[in-house]
Design an enzyme around this catalytic site. Structure first.
Site, short mmCIF file in Angstrom:
data_model
loop_
_atom_site.label_atom_id
_atom_site.label_comp_id
_atom_site.label_asym_id
_atom_site.label_seq_id
_atom_site.Cartn_x
_atom_site.Cartn_y
_atom_site.Cartn_z
N GLN A 64 10.85 -4.89 3.00
CA GLN A 64 10.09 -4.64 4.21
C GLN A 64 10.73 -5.36 5.39
O GLN A 64 10.79 -4.82 6.51
CB GLN A 64 8.64 -5.12 4.04
CG GLN A 64 7.75 -4.83 5.24
CD GLN A 64 7.49 -3.36 5.43
OE1 GLN A 64 7.00 -2.68 4.52
NE2 GLN A 64 7.80 -2.83 6.60
N HIS A 73 8.95 -10.45 0.72
CA HIS A 73 9.01 -8.98 0.79
C HIS A 73 10.28 -8.59 1.56
O HIS A 73 10.23 -8.04 2.66
CB HIS A 73 7.77 -8.46 1.52
CG HIS A 73 7.46 -7.02 1.25
ND1 HIS A 73 8.32 -6.17 0.56
CD2 HIS A 73 6.38 -6.25 1.59
CE1 HIS A 73 7.79 -4.98 0.49
NE2 HIS A 73 6.62 -4.99 1.10
N CYS A 121 3.20 -3.85 8.33
CA CYS A 121 3.86 -3.27 7.16
C CYS A 121 3.01 -2.21 6.45
O CYS A 121 3.53 -1.47 5.62
CB CYS A 121 4.29 -4.37 6.19
SG CYS A 121 2.93 -5.34 5.50
N ARG A 148 8.39 -4.69 -8.28
CA ARG A 148 7.26 -5.03 -7.41
C ARG A 148 6.24 -5.76 -8.28
O ARG A 148 5.65 -5.16 -9.19
CB ARG A 148 6.66 -3.76 -6.80
CG ARG A 148 5.48 -3.96 -5.85
CD ARG A 148 5.05 -2.60 -5.33
NE ARG A 148 3.83 -2.64 -4.53
CZ ARG A 148 3.80 -2.77 -3.21
NH1 ARG A 148 4.93 -2.91 -2.54
NH2 ARG A 148 2.66 -2.79 -2.55
N ASP A 179 -0.44 -8.63 9.48
CA ASP A 179 -0.58 -8.10 8.13
C ASP A 179 -2.05 -8.26 7.75
O ASP A 179 -2.83 -8.90 8.46
CB ASP A 179 0.32 -8.87 7.16
CG ASP A 179 0.48 -8.18 5.81
OD1 ASP A 179 0.00 -7.05 5.64
OD2 ASP A 179 1.08 -8.79 4.90
N ARG A 186 11.77 1.95 5.73
CA ARG A 186 11.88 1.45 4.35
C ARG A 186 12.89 2.30 3.58
O ARG A 186 13.71 1.78 2.82
CB ARG A 186 10.51 1.52 3.67
CG ARG A 186 9.49 0.49 4.10
CD ARG A 186 9.83 -0.92 3.60
NE ARG A 186 9.93 -0.99 2.16
CZ ARG A 186 8.90 -1.17 1.33
NH1 ARG A 186 7.67 -1.30 1.82
NH2 ARG A 186 9.08 -1.26 0.03
#
Length: 314
Positions: free
Chosen positions: A140, A137, A273, A110, A233, A301
């Protein structure tokens, strides 16, 4: 060659590193693993393996979901974060990757720049998984597609709208992942925040092959009209906090609220998310309402990443 065999040893740096068939296979495997766990079935297909989880950005869902996924698979998670992280000694990306590959069976990273992931992938002989970068991502995206499929039973042909910053990692992931699945993906974003041109070109190529479509516009209501899925988001991603006030002005007309959701299909679901800035990109009415599946999405996830790790390592 089966989809399972084709995934062994593979990196996942962006969601379109998978073919449409491979993506479908990962989602099917995630659904199977989720069901099996709830039925009390336990197995440890990665017993004796180890997975490095390198977190250069703060994390809640990413850390917990990957650690638990490793535990359920029987693998040992090696978490590196903060001042004791993998880059604390100033070693090069190549040297760090070549050391880590001697200890672990996969590297989950990450980070900020996509180039860091690309450097790891080019240097390490073990699979490298993007757990978030500024551009993509994919994990996700897998969880979100699993959530949508659980609700509607299919992905192909669904209308999906993302409202907000079209240049961020989630917009890019939805364009590519939705196009792979034959969805009709719309992004509603202000001028100056359009998706990366190369990502948009990749998504259009994928949509041409899958029977889906992609589009970008500035009119949120038009984009949401008739949609089965509405997603948003945060307006300022990690590292952009200093731009918050300017972005709040730019995105003021892009809040997902009761009025905007009214344009969507009556059976539409809402995705985010997380973490959410309530009262900014989404209202309490929407995120806590009957159409919201954000906590199913967060749970998924775990299941999507568990399936991915099993398939790329075994």
């Amino acid at each position: 060659m089966s989809s399972r065999a084709g995934l062994c040893g593979r990196d996942l740096l962006a969601i379109d590193d998978l073919t449409s068939a491979e993506l479908a296979y990962v989602l099917d495997r995630a659904a199977e693993a989720k069901s099996a766990w709830r039925l009390g079935e336990r197995s440890a297909p990665l017993a004796g393996r180890a997975v490095a989880i390198v977190l250069q950005k703060p994390s809640l869902r990413t850390r917990i979901s990957f650690e638990v996924a490793c535990a359920r698979l029987g693998a040992h998670p090696v978490v590196m974060t903060g001042p004791d992280g993998a880059f604390s000694r100033g070693e090069s990306i190549a040297d760090t990757a070549r050391v880590m590959e001697r200890y672990v069976d996969a590297i989950v990273l990450r980070t900020y720049e996509q180039s860091v992931l690309e450097g790891f992938a080019s240097s390490a002989s073990v699979p490298v998984v993007n757990a978030l970068s500024d551009e993509h991502h994919p994990c996700q995206g897998l969880a979100d597609l699993l959530t949508i499929k659980e609700r509607f039973g299919t992905l192909s042909g669904l209308a999906f709208t993302f409202v907000g910053d079209g240049s961020n990692n989630m917009a890019h992931t939805y364009l590519l992942g939705g196009a792979l699945c034959g969805m009709h993906v719309s992004v509603a974003t202000p001028i100056g925040y359009q998706p990366d041109a190369k990502v948009l070109a990749r998504a259009r190529g994928l949509a041409d092959a899958s029977g889906g479509s992609v589009s970008v516009c500035t009119d949120a209501a038009r984009a949401v009209s008739g949609a089965s899925v509405v997603a948003t988001d945060t307006w300022a991603s990690m590292g952009q906090e200093g731009e918050h006030d300017d972005r709040a002005d730019a995105f003021a007309c892009y809040q997902v609220n009761e009025a905007l959701m009214a344009y969507a299909d009556s059976s539409a679901i809402f995705l985010h998310c997380l973490p959410a800035h309530r009262g900014e990109e989404v209202t309490d009415f929407v995120i806590d309402g009957r159409q919201s599946v954000v906590f199913d999405e967060a749970e998924n996830r775990l299941h999507a990443q568990q399936a991915l790790l099993e398939l790329i390592i075994v």
